[in-house]
Design a protein around this motif. Structure first.
Motif, PDB file in Angstrom:
ATOM      1  N   ALA A  52     -17.188 -13.277 -19.020  1.00 27.27           N
ATOM      2  CA  ALA A  52     -18.013 -14.544 -18.185  1.00 27.27           C
ATOM      3  C   ALA A  52     -17.812 -14.418 -16.881  1.00 27.27           C
ATOM      4  CB  ALA A  52     -17.208 -15.703 -18.731  1.00 27.27           C
ATOM      5  N   GLY A  53     -18.921 -14.881 -16.010  1.00 25.15           N
ATOM      6  CA  GLY A  53     -18.895 -14.887 -14.609  1.00 25.15           C
ATOM      7  C   GLY A  53     -17.983 -16.243 -14.160  1.00 25.15           C
ATOM      8  N   LEU A  54     -16.733 -15.825 -13.611  1.00 24.30           N
ATOM      9  CA  LEU A  54     -15.904 -16.915 -13.046  1.00 24.30           C
ATOM     10  C   LEU A  54     -15.888 -16.816 -11.582  1.00 24.30           C
ATOM     11  CD1 LEU A  54     -13.103 -16.584 -15.684  1.00 24.30           C
ATOM     12  CD2 LEU A  54     -14.760 -18.168 -15.625  1.00 24.30           C
ATOM     13  N   PRO A  55     -15.688 -18.092 -11.036  1.00 19.28           N
ATOM     14  CA  PRO A  55     -15.421 -17.939  -9.379  1.00 19.28           C
ATOM     15  C   PRO A  55     -13.975 -17.520  -9.135  1.00 19.28           C
ATOM     16  CG  PRO A  55     -15.535 -20.148 -10.242  1.00 19.28           C
ATOM     17  CD  PRO A  55     -15.759 -19.215 -11.454  1.00 19.28           C
ATOM     18  N   HIS A  56     -13.972 -17.009  -8.014  1.00 18.12           N
ATOM     19  CA  HIS A  56     -12.424 -17.039  -7.425  1.00 18.12           C
ATOM     20  C   HIS A  56     -11.467 -18.036  -7.322  1.00 18.12           C
ATOM     21  CE1 HIS A  56     -14.739 -13.143  -5.760  1.00 18.12           C
ATOM     22  NE2 HIS A  56     -14.244 -12.848  -6.788  1.00 18.12           N
ATOM     23  N   PHE A  57     -11.996 -19.151  -7.046  1.00 16.51           N
ATOM     24  CA  PHE A  57     -11.209 -20.280  -6.916  1.00 16.51           C
ATOM     25  C   PHE A  57     -12.337 -21.511  -7.077  1.00 16.51           C
ATOM     26  CE2 PHE A  57     -12.507 -18.446  -2.850  1.00 16.51           C
ATOM     27  CZ  PHE A  57     -13.485 -19.189  -2.221  1.00 16.51           C
ATOM     28  N   ALA A  58     -11.854 -22.853  -7.324  1.00 14.70           N
ATOM     29  CA  ALA A  58     -12.483 -23.972  -7.532  1.00 14.70           C
ATOM     30  C   ALA A  58     -13.636 -24.060  -6.805  1.00 14.70           C
ATOM     31  CB  ALA A  58     -11.668 -25.222  -7.506  1.00 14.70           C
ATOM     32  N   PRO A  59     -14.974 -23.957  -7.184  1.00 15.18           N
ATOM     33  CA  PRO A  59     -16.008 -24.289  -6.274  1.00 15.18           C
ATOM     34  C   PRO A  59     -16.266 -25.634  -5.766  1.00 15.18           C
ATOM     35  CG  PRO A  59     -16.660 -24.145  -8.294  1.00 15.18           C
ATOM     36  CD  PRO A  59     -15.445 -23.991  -8.440  1.00 15.18           C
ATOM     37  N   LYS A  60     -17.000 -25.882  -4.753  1.00 11.69           N
ATOM     38  CA  LYS A  60     -17.425 -27.031  -4.273  1.00 11.69           C
ATOM     39  C   LYS A  60     -18.919 -27.301  -4.529  1.00 11.69           C
ATOM     40  CE  LYS A  60     -13.978 -28.018  -0.732  1.00 11.69           C
ATOM     41  NZ  LYS A  60     -13.378 -28.587   0.474  1.00 11.69           N
ATOM     42  N   PRO A  67     -28.766  -5.718  -1.994  1.00  9.95           N
ATOM     43  CA  PRO A  67     -28.706  -6.881  -2.595  1.00  9.95           C
ATOM     44  C   PRO A  67     -29.017  -8.027  -2.049  1.00  9.95           C
ATOM     45  CG  PRO A  67     -26.836  -5.453  -3.918  1.00  9.95           C
ATOM     46  CD  PRO A  67     -27.289  -4.890  -2.392  1.00  9.95           C
ATOM     47  N   SER A  68     -29.808  -8.905  -2.452  1.00 13.25           N
ATOM     48  CA  SER A  68     -30.115 -10.015  -1.671  1.00 13.25           C
ATOM     49  C   SER A  68     -28.997 -11.132  -1.790  1.00 13.25           C
ATOM     50  CB  SER A  68     -31.571 -10.621  -2.034  1.00 13.25           C
ATOM     51  OG  SER A  68     -31.479 -11.026  -3.460  1.00 13.25           O
ATOM     52  N   MET A  69     -28.839 -12.245  -1.268  1.00 14.13           N
ATOM     53  CA  MET A  69     -27.766 -13.134  -1.246  1.00 14.13           C
ATOM     54  C   MET A  69     -27.740 -13.678  -2.708  1.00 14.13           C
ATOM     55  SD  MET A  69     -26.742 -16.624   0.890  1.00 14.13           S
ATOM     56  CE  MET A  69     -27.776 -15.972   2.362  1.00 14.13           C
ATOM     57  N   GLY A  70     -29.191 -14.047  -3.201  1.00 16.75           N
ATOM     58  CA  GLY A  70     -29.364 -14.658  -4.492  1.00 16.75           C
ATOM     59  C   GLY A  70     -28.876 -13.784  -5.586  1.00 16.75           C
ATOM     60  N   ALA A  71     -28.918 -12.406  -5.393  1.00 20.96           N
ATOM     61  CA  ALA A  71     -28.546 -11.341  -6.478  1.00 20.96           C
ATOM     62  C   ALA A  71     -27.071 -11.419  -6.558  1.00 20.96           C
ATOM     63  CB  ALA A  71     -29.273  -9.993  -5.908  1.00 20.96           C
ATOM     64  N   TRP A  72     -26.538 -11.170  -5.206  1.00 19.17           N
ATOM     65  CA  TRP A  72     -25.020 -11.511  -5.120  1.00 19.17           C
ATOM     66  C   TRP A  72     -24.367 -12.717  -5.943  1.00 19.17           C
ATOM     67  CZ3 TRP A  72     -21.920  -7.595  -4.404  1.00 19.17           C
ATOM     68  CH2 TRP A  72     -22.104  -6.606  -3.519  1.00 19.17           C
ATOM     69  N   VAL A  73     -25.133 -13.818  -5.610  1.00 20.23           N
ATOM     70  CA  VAL A  73     -24.704 -15.034  -6.299  1.00 20.23           C
ATOM     71  C   VAL A  73     -24.754 -14.964  -7.824  1.00 20.23           C
ATOM     72  CG1 VAL A  73     -24.855 -17.360  -6.442  1.00 20.23           C
ATOM     73  CG2 VAL A  73     -24.930 -16.809  -4.329  1.00 20.23           C
ATOM     74  N   SER A  74     -25.832 -14.402  -8.108  1.00 16.30           N
ATOM     75  CA  SER A  74     -26.044 -14.099  -9.775  1.00 16.30           C
ATOM     76  C   SER A  74     -25.077 -13.244 -10.349  1.00 16.30           C
ATOM     77  CB  SER A  74     -27.598 -13.794  -9.831  1.00 16.30           C
ATOM     78  OG  SER A  74     -27.860 -13.446 -11.307  1.00 16.30           O
ATOM     79  N   TYR A  75     -24.873 -12.106  -9.656  1.00 16.43           N
ATOM     80  CA  TYR A  75     -24.003 -11.227 -10.044  1.00 16.43           C
ATOM     81  C   TYR A  75     -22.320 -11.816 -10.091  1.00 16.43           C
ATOM     82  CZ  TYR A  75     -20.367  -7.272  -9.071  1.00 16.43           C
ATOM     83  OH  TYR A  75     -19.479  -6.431  -9.090  1.00 16.43           O
ATOM     84  N   GLY A  76     -22.114 -12.502  -8.966  1.00 22.01           N
ATOM     85  CA  GLY A  76     -20.634 -13.043  -9.204  1.00 22.01           C
ATOM     86  C   GLY A  76     -20.562 -14.243 -10.175  1.00 22.01           C
ATOM     87  N   LEU A  77     -21.691 -15.150 -10.407  1.00 20.50           N
ATOM     88  CA  LEU A  77     -21.485 -16.329 -11.166  1.00 20.50           C
ATOM     89  C   LEU A  77     -22.194 -16.413 -12.487  1.00 20.50           C
ATOM     90  CD1 LEU A  77     -21.349 -19.095  -8.354  1.00 20.50           C
ATOM     91  CD2 LEU A  77     -19.536 -18.038  -9.610  1.00 20.50           C
ATOM     92  N   GLY A  78     -23.188 -15.452 -12.656  1.00 19.63           N
ATOM     93  CA  GLY A  78     -23.838 -15.598 -13.931  1.00 19.63           C
ATOM     94  C   GLY A  78     -24.947 -16.594 -13.724  1.00 19.63           C
TER      95      GLY A  78
END
Length: 481
Positions: free
Chosen positions: A49-57, A173-184
């Motif tokens: 599962a895509g998980l953040p590194h710490f609690a997101p805001k 990779p675009s910013m949106g792609a990085w976010v999608s990769y990191g968080l799903g």
């Protein structure tokens, strides 16, 4: 068996082994987030599962990109000195030999151009906002107006690419792609990264698919472009004579064949293709409902303006961005063209602001009234700013402004960003006087709000670990709540 055949089999096995070895937190594992149970029951293809590194805001981002570079000096960065010195030459001590574009490099003088538009102060922070943005002025207390963004790029293509991908060259990779990769994804029936385009009334600069590309990440993470035509996502509908049951059977058979190929070669793009086919199948039901704006209540239409019911307009895309975001799309990227104000800037910017002002403010208000603004980061801005001097002939009421990368304004709202005004430029509006924010810092801060450490969100490609912020960037703590 021949020597060539044995070598071929060895190469295939090496490729499979090395691919599997590198996929732990990369291609297939995180790529499979779109279909969490695709390979369930098989340990070797288990999905993480895509998980953040710490609690997101913030859970998601809506990026209102103003393509062509709005003039900060006519919208947010009020400089009375430019009115007082209108027509006088910019002092060389201020310009300090800055690199110029080919459009003004041959100018012998650089006459200062004071804005023809009135400014007033709004909100608790007393932010200066132009008369061109009356609706934006009303939401001043929700905005963080960052006046000191800067970049090294001085021309549109590299500057635009830099803002979207963290590099001035393509194939990143675009910013949106990085976010999608990191968080799903939050919604398996919709893409995690969507792209919306609109054209304004001013001089436009082109946009192109490399701005929302997956680069060297799996193709699963590429932005899905929505069109303003009859079919918002091309090639999504079944052909005449094909039933939904037929499509399901075809995808099941195709999935079996692709899975056999994946077992044989370990190519992550095979898994990505399976996911894309399945996502398209699920989108056949979800997309028509999401993109139907005619069911919005009259109060919402009035808030965004009547153009929100005209597909492809900026207002319609802002409303669609809200619907996509509230339905779990991680990253919605809007591009609005027409801000390239080299000539007749006062005339063109009026139409541009009319296009975007009401709908941008409505988006913030709409998210806020739905309780979504706190968890949604909204961004508004272009690829660089505009010069304080005139390009070409200057008159009292007419001027053009060239590209200015040294300081320009971007506003942010929601997602744990502190409202107010951040950073100061000098009295000429030419250099940063306090609190500079580089593009890499900007990216690091966005990722931080999503719970992602920009130094840890990496992908190994061609022997090097890449990240959105390259080898730089720091979180701008002064704008975080």
């Amino acid at each position: 068996m021949s020597k060539e055949f044995i070598e071929h089999r060895l190469n295939m096995n090496r490729r499979r082994f090395l691919s599997r070895l590198s996929l732990g937190v990369g291609s297939v594992a995180l790529g499979s987030l779109l279909i969490p149970d695709l390979f369930s029951g098989k340990e070797e293809d288990a999905v993480m599962a895509g998980l953040p590194h710490f609690a997101p805001k913030a859970k998601r981002v809506i990026y209102l990109f103003q393509n062509g570079a709005p003039s900060q000096l006519d919208l947010f960065d009020y400089k009375p000195l430019l009115q007082q010195m209108h027509g006088q030459d910019l002092p060389a001590s201020i310009r300090m030999g800055q690199r110029l574009t080919g459009m003004t490099a041959d100018q012998k003088k650089f006459p200062l151009a004071g804005t023809v538009f009135k400014f007033d102060r709004y909100g608790q922070a007393g932010a200066y906002i132009s008369e061109l943005l009356p609706h934006t002025a009303k939401i001043a207390d929700d905005l963080c107006i960052v006046k000191t963004i800067f970049t090294e790029a001085i021309n549109h293509d590299p500057a635009l690419t830099f803002f979207q991908t963290g590099a001035q060259v393509g194939n990143r990779p675009s910013m949106g792609a990085w976010v999608s990769y990191g968080l799903g994804t939050e919604n398996k029936n919709l893409p995690s990264f969507c792209v919306l385009l609109s054209k304004g009334k001013g001089n436009g600069q082109g946009v192109y698919s490399k701005l929302w590309t997956n680069g060297f990440l799996d193709s699963t993470y590429q932005g899905v472009q929505f069109s303003s035509g009859e079919h918002p996502v091309l090639y999504l509908n079944d052909a005449d004579g094909i039933t939904r049951e037929d499509r399901r059977k075809m995808l099941d058979k195709l999935g079996e064949l692709n899975e056999e190929s994946y077992k044989e070669f370990g190519d992550p793009e095979i898994a990505a293709k399976i996911q894309q086919y399945e996502l398209a199948y699920r989108m056949q039901t979800a997309v028509p409902e999401i993109t139907d704006l005619t069911k919005e209540p009259e109060s919402i239409v009035k808030m965004y303006g009547p153009e929100c019911l005209v597909p492809g307009t900026y207002a319609a895309n802002c409303l669609l961005a809200r619907k996509l975001s509230e339905n779990g799309v991680r990253f919605v990227q809007l591009y609005h063209q027409g801000w390239d104000g080299h000539n007749n800037l006062p005339g063109e910017i009026v139409g541009q602001c009319k296009d975007v002002d009401q709908a941008s403010a409505a988006l913030i208000t709409d998210l806020k009234q739905r309780g979504l603004l706190d968890e949604t980061l909204v961004i508004w801005g272009g690829e660089f700013g505009r010069t304080n001097y005139c390009q070409g002939e200057l008159t009292k009421d007419n001027y053009g402004r060239d590209h200015h990368p040294r300081c320009f304004t971007v506003w942010m709202a929601g997602g744990g960003i502190k409202p107010g005004v951040y950073g100061e430029t000098d009295e000429f509006g030419y250099n940063i006087a306090k609190d500079p924010v580089h593009v890499h810092d900007f990216h690091a801060t966005i990722l931080n709000q999503l719970g992602l450490d920009h130094e840890k969100l990496t992908f190994k490609h061609l022997g090097r670990r890449y990240r959105l912020t390259d080898v730089s960037g720091k979180v701008v703590q002064g704008i975080i709540t």
